[in-house]
Design a protein around this motif. Structure first.
Motif, PDB file in Angstrom:
ATOM      1  N   PRO A   1       0.730  -1.221  -0.251  1.00  0.00           N
ATOM      2  CA  PRO A   1      -0.050   0.148   0.152  1.00  0.00           C
ATOM      3  C   PRO A   1       0.784   1.426  -0.026  1.00  0.00           C
ATOM      4  CG  PRO A   1      -0.192  -1.076   2.170  1.00  0.00           C
ATOM      5  CD  PRO A   1       0.528  -2.034   0.979  1.00  0.00           C
ATOM      6  N   PHE A   2       1.889   1.140   0.616  1.00  0.00           N
ATOM      7  CA  PHE A   2       2.690   2.229   0.657  1.00  0.00           C
ATOM      8  C   PHE A   2       3.429   2.688  -0.994  1.00  0.00           C
ATOM      9  CE2 PHE A   2       3.445   1.994   5.330  1.00  0.00           C
ATOM     10  CZ  PHE A   2       3.576   3.285   5.738  1.00  0.00           C
ATOM     11  N   LYS A   3       3.522   1.733  -1.557  1.00  0.00           N
ATOM     12  CA  LYS A   3       4.050   1.904  -2.959  1.00  0.00           C
ATOM     13  C   LYS A   3       2.761   2.628  -3.874  1.00  0.00           C
ATOM     14  CE  LYS A   3       7.158   1.550  -5.958  1.00  0.00           C
ATOM     15  NZ  LYS A   3       8.285   2.467  -6.289  1.00  0.00           N
ATOM     16  N   ILE A   4       1.670   1.954  -3.569  1.00  0.00           N
ATOM     17  CA  ILE A   4       0.642   2.335  -4.274  1.00  0.00           C
ATOM     18  C   ILE A   4       0.199   3.646  -4.219  1.00  0.00           C
ATOM     19  CG2 ILE A   4      -1.963   2.392  -4.664  1.00  0.00           C
ATOM     20  CD1 ILE A   4      -1.480  -0.849  -4.006  1.00  0.00           C
ATOM     21  N   ILE A   5       0.360   4.159  -2.650  1.00  0.00           N
ATOM     22  CA  ILE A   5       0.354   5.694  -2.368  1.00  0.00           C
ATOM     23  C   ILE A   5       1.331   6.575  -2.997  1.00  0.00           C
ATOM     24  CG2 ILE A   5      -0.126   7.224  -0.537  1.00  0.00           C
ATOM     25  CD1 ILE A   5      -1.072   5.059   1.223  1.00  0.00           C
ATOM     26  N   GLU A   6       2.545   5.973  -2.830  1.00  0.00           N
ATOM     27  CA  GLU A   6       3.714   6.678  -3.520  1.00  0.00           C
ATOM     28  C   GLU A   6       3.552   6.980  -4.875  1.00  0.00           C
ATOM     29  OE1 GLU A   6       8.528   6.360  -4.020  1.00  0.00           O
ATOM     30  OE2 GLU A   6       7.348   4.917  -2.804  1.00  0.00           O
ATOM     31  N   VAL A   7       3.270   6.007  -5.696  1.00  0.00           N
ATOM     32  CA  VAL A   7       3.215   6.346  -7.017  1.00  0.00           C
ATOM     33  C   VAL A   7       1.709   7.307  -7.452  1.00  0.00           C
ATOM     34  CG1 VAL A   7       2.270   4.845  -9.096  1.00  0.00           C
ATOM     35  CG2 VAL A   7       3.764   3.805  -7.733  1.00  0.00           C
ATOM     36  N   SER A   8       0.520   7.033  -6.667  1.00  0.00           N
ATOM     37  CA  SER A   8      -0.427   7.797  -7.047  1.00  0.00           C
ATOM     38  C   SER A   8      -0.013   9.346  -6.627  1.00  0.00           C
ATOM     39  CB  SER A   8      -1.771   7.354  -6.050  1.00  0.00           C
ATOM     40  OG  SER A   8      -1.342   7.570  -4.686  1.00  0.00           O
ATOM     41  N   LEU A   9       0.781   9.627  -5.544  1.00  0.00           N
ATOM     42  CA  LEU A   9       1.162  11.030  -5.424  1.00  0.00           C
ATOM     43  C   LEU A   9       2.217  11.601  -6.498  1.00  0.00           C
ATOM     44  CD1 LEU A   9       1.753  10.605  -1.319  1.00  0.00           C
ATOM     45  CD2 LEU A   9       0.014  12.008  -2.570  1.00  0.00           C
ATOM     46  N   ILE A  10       3.200  10.622  -6.976  1.00  0.00           N
ATOM     47  CA  ILE A  10       3.807  11.263  -7.980  1.00  0.00           C
ATOM     48  C   ILE A  10       3.290  11.464  -9.493  1.00  0.00           C
ATOM     49  CG2 ILE A  10       6.038  10.335  -9.513  1.00  0.00           C
ATOM     50  CD1 ILE A  10       6.895   8.738  -7.116  1.00  0.00           C
TER      51      ILE A  10
ATOM     52  N   LEU B   1      -1.891  20.689  -5.325  1.00  0.00           N
ATOM     53  CA  LEU B   1      -1.527  19.559  -4.400  1.00  0.00           C
ATOM     54  C   LEU B   1       0.036  19.047  -5.188  1.00  0.00           C
ATOM     55  CD1 LEU B   1      -4.516  17.176  -4.141  1.00  0.00           C
ATOM     56  CD2 LEU B   1      -3.706  18.875  -2.678  1.00  0.00           C
ATOM     57  N   THR B   2       0.338  19.846  -6.130  1.00  0.00           N
ATOM     58  CA  THR B   2       1.700  19.378  -6.642  1.00  0.00           C
ATOM     59  C   THR B   2       2.912  19.507  -5.662  1.00  0.00           C
ATOM     60  OG1 THR B   2       1.192  20.096  -8.578  1.00  0.00           O
ATOM     61  CG2 THR B   2       3.514  19.816  -8.424  1.00  0.00           C
ATOM     62  N   GLU B   3       3.156  20.468  -4.594  1.00  0.00           N
ATOM     63  CA  GLU B   3       4.236  20.692  -3.728  1.00  0.00           C
ATOM     64  C   GLU B   3       4.049  19.751  -2.585  1.00  0.00           C
ATOM     65  OE1 GLU B   3       6.968  22.201  -3.693  1.00  0.00           O
ATOM     66  OE2 GLU B   3       6.716  22.770  -5.720  1.00  0.00           O
ATOM     67  N   TYR B   4       2.740  19.562  -2.115  1.00  0.00           N
ATOM     68  CA  TYR B   4       2.271  18.473  -1.090  1.00  0.00           C
ATOM     69  C   TYR B   4       2.643  17.044  -1.630  1.00  0.00           C
ATOM     70  CZ  TYR B   4      -0.505  15.741   1.976  1.00  0.00           C
ATOM     71  OH  TYR B   4      -0.957  14.639   2.884  1.00  0.00           O
ATOM     72  N   SER B   5       2.197  16.794  -3.019  1.00  0.00           N
ATOM     73  CA  SER B   5       2.429  15.725  -3.271  1.00  0.00           C
ATOM     74  C   SER B   5       3.813  15.065  -3.303  1.00  0.00           C
ATOM     75  CB  SER B   5       1.734  15.282  -4.550  1.00  0.00           C
ATOM     76  OG  SER B   5       0.529  15.561  -4.594  1.00  0.00           O
ATOM     77  N   LYS B   6       4.656  16.148  -3.744  1.00  0.00           N
ATOM     78  CA  LYS B   6       6.123  15.996  -3.931  1.00  0.00           C
ATOM     79  C   LYS B   6       6.994  15.738  -2.582  1.00  0.00           C
ATOM     80  CE  LYS B   6       7.245  18.898  -8.170  1.00  0.00           C
ATOM     81  NZ  LYS B   6       7.902  19.745  -8.594  1.00  0.00           N
ATOM     82  N   ILE B   7       6.261  16.424  -1.477  1.00  0.00           N
ATOM     83  CA  ILE B   7       6.863  16.170  -0.143  1.00  0.00           C
ATOM     84  C   ILE B   7       6.520  14.708   0.410  1.00  0.00           C
ATOM     85  CG2 ILE B   7       6.776  17.001   2.232  1.00  0.00           C
ATOM     86  CD1 ILE B   7       6.432  19.820   0.946  1.00  0.00           C
ATOM     87  N   MET B   8       5.097  14.571   0.108  1.00  0.00           N
ATOM     88  CA  MET B   8       4.802  13.252   0.791  1.00  0.00           C
ATOM     89  C   MET B   8       5.136  11.982  -0.054  1.00  0.00           C
ATOM     90  SD  MET B   8       2.870  13.915   3.213  1.00  0.00           S
ATOM     91  CE  MET B   8       2.377  12.062   3.505  1.00  0.00           C
ATOM     92  N   ALA B   9       5.569  12.206  -1.408  1.00  0.00           N
ATOM     93  CA  ALA B   9       5.918  11.240  -2.153  1.00  0.00           C
ATOM     94  C   ALA B   9       7.586  10.670  -1.598  1.00  0.00           C
ATOM     95  CB  ALA B   9       6.181  11.525  -3.582  1.00  0.00           C
ATOM     96  N   LYS B  10       8.256  12.003  -1.333  1.00  0.00           N
ATOM     97  CA  LYS B  10       9.726  11.650  -0.688  1.00  0.00           C
ATOM     98  C   LYS B  10       9.670  10.870   0.677  1.00  0.00           C
ATOM     99  CE  LYS B  10      11.844  15.554  -3.048  1.00  0.00           C
ATOM    100  NZ  LYS B  10      12.635  17.118  -2.747  1.00  0.00           N
ATOM    101  N   VAL B  11       8.639  11.416   1.516  1.00  0.00           N
ATOM    102  CA  VAL B  11       8.468  10.778   2.713  1.00  0.00           C
ATOM    103  C   VAL B  11       8.073   9.150   2.679  1.00  0.00           C
ATOM    104  CG1 VAL B  11       7.051  10.600   4.849  1.00  0.00           C
ATOM    105  CG2 VAL B  11       7.977  12.862   3.969  1.00  0.00           C
ATOM    106  N   LEU B  12       7.218   9.212   1.591  1.00  0.00           N
ATOM    107  CA  LEU B  12       6.999   7.643   1.650  1.00  0.00           C
ATOM    108  C   LEU B  12       7.754   6.885   0.806  1.00  0.00           C
ATOM    109  CD1 LEU B  12       3.004   8.246   0.342  1.00  0.00           C
ATOM    110  CD2 LEU B  12       4.040   6.811   2.723  1.00  0.00           C
TER     111      LEU B  12
END
Length: 198
Positions: free
Chosen positions: A32-41, A48-59
């Motif tokens: 699930p972490f990988k699925i969320i990471e891919v969806s954020l990328i 939501l671009t900046e938020y998505s980038k930060i969250m993608a890095k964290v995930l």
């Protein structure tokens, strides 16, 4: 064999089970972490671009950590299992390795106790069942070894000691080609061995 009858298979059985279970849990968490990471990328919304980038890095960092833990647990599991498999192939058979695992779980299921009409104490049953869940049988071409750790509680120990003959008969019925010894006790371990007759 050591005095307690603990072969390499018996010594590593529980550790291998824990490592296998841990690896499976880590893989299930990783997906699930990988699925969320891919969806954020792949997020295209400008707000939501900046938020998505930060969250993608964290995930991504969490996923990398999980990957490392998976590799470590699988690596240790292989380090423990491969020597046993090689020994089985050279000196015994892989079928007996699988048979040992299968019968260990079948005997555990056979010996697990539920509360009965005599009103056995919950603690006593828990201690008994905890010990039974650690019992192992090692099946070889010419020899079988069954070992169970006795619980510290005297009443729980009595439950196991009272079922020795039933257990002996069960093992005997599963392995009719083996002659079984009497149960022997070594400190907190109870052991019975079987020698192939033909």
């Amino acid at each position: 064999m050591k005095k307690t009858g603990k072969s390499y298979f018996i010594q590593t059985f529980h550790i291998n089970g824990i490592l296998l279970f841990t690896s499976m849990i880590l893989v299930l968490v990783r997906v699930p972490f990988k699925i969320i990471e891919v969806s954020l990328i792949n997020e295209t919304s400008p707000s939501l671009t900046e938020y998505s980038k930060i969250m993608a890095k964290v995930l991504g960092a969490i996923s990398n950590t999980l990957d490392g833990m998976i590799v470590l647990s699988v690596g240790i599991l292989l380090l423990l299992v491969v020597p046993e498999l090689i020994t089985r192939i050279i000196q015994d058979s892989l079928a007996n390795w699988f048979h040992s695992i299968w019968v260990s779980f079948r005997l555990r299921k056979f010996l697990i106790r539920q509360a009965d009409h005599e009103g056995e104490g919950i603690f006593k049953l828990e201690q008994h069942n905890k010990a039974i869940r650690k019992s192992i049988i090692d099946v070889r071409k010419k020899k079988i070894t069954y070992i169970v750790k006795l619980p510290n509680d005297v009443q729980a120990q009595k439950l196991i000691l009272d079922t020795k003959e039933i257990l002996r008969e069960e093992i005997s019925s599963r392995f009719p080609d083996y002659t079984l010894s009497n149960f022997e006790r070594y400190k907190h371990w109870l052991r019975i061995e079987g020698t192939k007759m033909r």
